[in-house]
Design an enzyme around this catalytic site. Structure first.
Site, PDB file in Angstrom:
ATOM      1  N   ASP A  89      -2.975   6.108   6.653  1.00 44.32           N
ATOM      2  CA  ASP A  89      -3.346   7.405   7.208  1.00 44.32           C
ATOM      3  C   ASP A  89      -4.257   7.156   8.417  1.00 44.32           C
ATOM      4  O   ASP A  89      -3.774   6.879   9.507  1.00 44.32           O
ATOM      5  CB  ASP A  89      -4.023   8.180   6.069  1.00 44.32           C
ATOM      6  CG  ASP A  89      -4.370   9.606   6.406  1.00 44.32           C
ATOM      7  OD1 ASP A  89      -3.646  10.219   7.187  1.00 44.32           O
ATOM      8  OD2 ASP A  89      -5.386  10.116   5.880  1.00 44.32           O
ATOM      9  N   GLU A 120       0.852  -1.196   0.000  1.00 38.09           N
ATOM     10  CA  GLU A 120       0.000   0.000   0.000  1.00 38.09           C
ATOM     11  C   GLU A 120       0.888   1.246   0.000  1.00 38.09           C
ATOM     12  O   GLU A 120       2.012   1.219   0.512  1.00 38.09           O
ATOM     13  CB  GLU A 120      -0.886  -0.103   1.265  1.00 38.09           C
ATOM     14  CG  GLU A 120      -1.700   1.077   1.663  1.00 38.09           C
ATOM     15  CD  GLU A 120      -2.873   1.393   0.753  1.00 38.09           C
ATOM     16  OE1 GLU A 120      -2.619   1.640  -0.434  1.00 38.09           O
ATOM     17  OE2 GLU A 120      -4.018   1.463   1.243  1.00 38.09           O
ATOM     18  N   ASP A 121       0.394   2.323  -0.569  1.00 38.70           N
ATOM     19  CA  ASP A 121       1.188   3.559  -0.614  1.00 38.70           C
ATOM     20  C   ASP A 121       1.338   4.204   0.759  1.00 38.70           C
ATOM     21  O   ASP A 121       2.433   4.528   1.187  1.00 38.70           O
ATOM     22  CB  ASP A 121       0.585   4.557  -1.624  1.00 38.70           C
ATOM     23  CG  ASP A 121      -0.897   4.838  -1.401  1.00 38.70           C
ATOM     24  OD1 ASP A 121      -1.507   4.259  -0.474  1.00 38.70           O
ATOM     25  OD2 ASP A 121      -1.468   5.649  -2.164  1.00 38.70           O
ATOM     26  N   ARG A 137       0.858  11.741  -9.689  1.00 39.11           N
ATOM     27  CA  ARG A 137       1.305  10.368  -9.435  1.00 39.11           C
ATOM     28  C   ARG A 137       2.673  10.088 -10.052  1.00 39.11           C
ATOM     29  O   ARG A 137       3.410   9.220  -9.609  1.00 39.11           O
ATOM     30  CB  ARG A 137       0.308   9.356 -10.025  1.00 39.11           C
ATOM     31  CG  ARG A 137      -1.030   9.319  -9.325  1.00 39.11           C
ATOM     32  CD  ARG A 137      -1.785   8.059  -9.753  1.00 39.11           C
ATOM     33  NE  ARG A 137      -3.208   8.153  -9.490  1.00 39.11           N
ATOM     34  CZ  ARG A 137      -3.793   7.834  -8.344  1.00 39.11           C
ATOM     35  NH1 ARG A 137      -3.056   7.444  -7.326  1.00 39.11           N
ATOM     36  NH2 ARG A 137      -5.100   7.929  -8.201  1.00 39.11           N
ATOM     37  N   PHE A 161      -0.527  16.403   3.681  1.00 38.67           N
ATOM     38  CA  PHE A 161      -1.013  15.694   2.509  1.00 38.67           C
ATOM     39  C   PHE A 161       0.103  15.650   1.472  1.00 38.67           C
ATOM     40  O   PHE A 161       0.596  16.679   1.038  1.00 38.67           O
ATOM     41  CB  PHE A 161      -2.270  16.355   1.930  1.00 38.67           C
ATOM     42  CG  PHE A 161      -2.967  15.451   0.956  1.00 38.67           C
ATOM     43  CD1 PHE A 161      -3.866  14.488   1.391  1.00 38.67           C
ATOM     44  CD2 PHE A 161      -2.688  15.538  -0.404  1.00 38.67           C
ATOM     45  CE1 PHE A 161      -4.476  13.622   0.496  1.00 38.67           C
ATOM     46  CE2 PHE A 161      -3.300  14.680  -1.308  1.00 38.67           C
ATOM     47  CZ  PHE A 161      -4.198  13.717  -0.853  1.00 38.67           C
TER      48      PHE A 161
HETATM   49  P1  IMP Z   1      -6.737   5.696   5.217  1.00 40.51           P
HETATM   50  O1  IMP Z   1      -7.872   4.779   5.016  1.00 40.51           O
HETATM   51  O2  IMP Z   1      -7.180   6.980   5.873  1.00 40.51           O
HETATM   52  O3  IMP Z   1      -5.556   5.086   5.943  1.00 40.51           O
HETATM   53  O4  IMP Z   1      -6.292   6.197   3.803  1.00 40.51           O
HETATM   54  C1  IMP Z   1      -5.531   5.476   2.975  1.00 40.51           C
HETATM   55  C2  IMP Z   1      -5.649   5.970   1.557  1.00 40.51           C
HETATM   56  O5  IMP Z   1      -5.923   7.370   1.480  1.00 40.51           O
HETATM   57  C3  IMP Z   1      -4.304   5.785   0.890  1.00 40.51           C
HETATM   58  O6  IMP Z   1      -4.224   4.535   0.275  1.00 40.51           O
HETATM   59  C4  IMP Z   1      -4.261   6.924  -0.084  1.00 40.51           C
HETATM   60  O7  IMP Z   1      -4.845   6.543  -1.305  1.00 40.51           O
HETATM   61  C5  IMP Z   1      -5.089   8.017   0.544  1.00 40.51           C
HETATM   62  N1  IMP Z   1      -4.240   8.998   1.243  1.00 40.51           N
HETATM   63  C6  IMP Z   1      -4.069   9.163   2.571  1.00 40.51           C
HETATM   64  N2  IMP Z   1      -3.208  10.144   2.845  1.00 40.51           N
HETATM   65  C7  IMP Z   1      -2.790  10.611   1.648  1.00 40.51           C
HETATM   66  C8  IMP Z   1      -1.853  11.638   1.258  1.00 40.51           C
HETATM   67  O8  IMP Z   1      -1.207  12.329   2.059  1.00 40.51           O
HETATM   68  N3  IMP Z   1      -1.708  11.811  -0.085  1.00 40.51           N
HETATM   69  C9  IMP Z   1      -2.369  11.069  -1.032  1.00 40.51           C
HETATM   70  N4  IMP Z   1      -3.236  10.116  -0.685  1.00 40.51           N
HETATM   71  C10 IMP Z   1      -3.452   9.874   0.630  1.00 40.51           C
END
Ligand code: IMP
Length: 170
Positions: free
Chosen positions: A98, A94-95, A160, A147
């Site tokens: 958050d 996963e990237d 991207r 972000f």
């Molecule tokens: P989570 O469910 O809040 O942990 O969010 C995860 C997803 O939100 C990641 O896989 C990203 O696609 C997106 N995301 C969260 N933070 C960022 C950021 O700082 N930049 C770009 N995408 C983000």
């Protein structure tokens, strides 16, 4: 845009992660990497090219964000895997983690498919934003609550393609 993480720093950290991962599995065992689209595809591409053991890949697509920078907390499943996870050593790639909601959901869903083992590798982690506890065995970099874009990560489908990671200044 100014780089928060330079391309060279990302490349060397990804190589380290690949070595760490390979060292954790018995020699000769196949590692099945499940990339989370779309953000995880660049990390996945570099990670597998640093690995020398047997790997296979598949992709899954979920979305938790609309066209914005705040999580809705809602996870939508958009593309399922092509192959079974049964009895395989699976690593979710996963990237970024958050709030942790996306990953929690994914881990729960994939665990039900009877993998031999299930771990997670995230290039980035923003621990201060976590809403749910979720195990991540391999983390590239821990960052502040900003972000970020680049290296697969987007804002509204842009950036991207940046080879580095930058803080988005709106
Ligand atoms: P989570 O469910 O809040 O942990 O969010 C995860 C997803 O939100 C990641 O896989 C990203 O696609 C997106 N995301 C969260 N933070 C960022 C950021 O700082 N930049 C770009 N995408 C983000």
């Amino acid at each position: 845009m100014n780089a928060l993480l330079e391309s060279s720093a990302i490349q060397s950290r990804v190589r380290e992660l690949a070595q760490e991962i390979e060292g954790d599995y018995p020699a000769g065992e196949e590692i099945h990497l499940v990339g989370v689209l779309k953000g995880g595809f660049v990390f996945m591409a570099d990670l597998i090219r640093s690995m020398t053991t047997r790997v296979s890949v598949d992709f899954i697509a979920v979305s938790s964000y609309g066209a914005g920078t705040k999580s809705s907390g809602e996870v939508r499943f958009q593309k399922d895997l092509d192959t079974s996870l049964e009895d395989r050593h699976v690593i979710i790639v996963e990237d970024i983690v958050d709030t942790g909601l996306t990953l929690k959901y994914l881990q729960d869903v994939l665990r039900q498919r009877a993998p031999r083992s299930l771990k997670t590798a995230c290039l980035l982690s923003k621990p201060s934003r976590r809403k749910v506890e979720v195990p991540v065995e391999y983390i590239g970099f821990t960052i502040e609550d900003r972000f970020v874009v680049g290296y697969g990560l987007d804002f509204d489908e842009k950036y991207r393609n940046l080879p580095y990671i930058a803080v988005l200044n709106e």
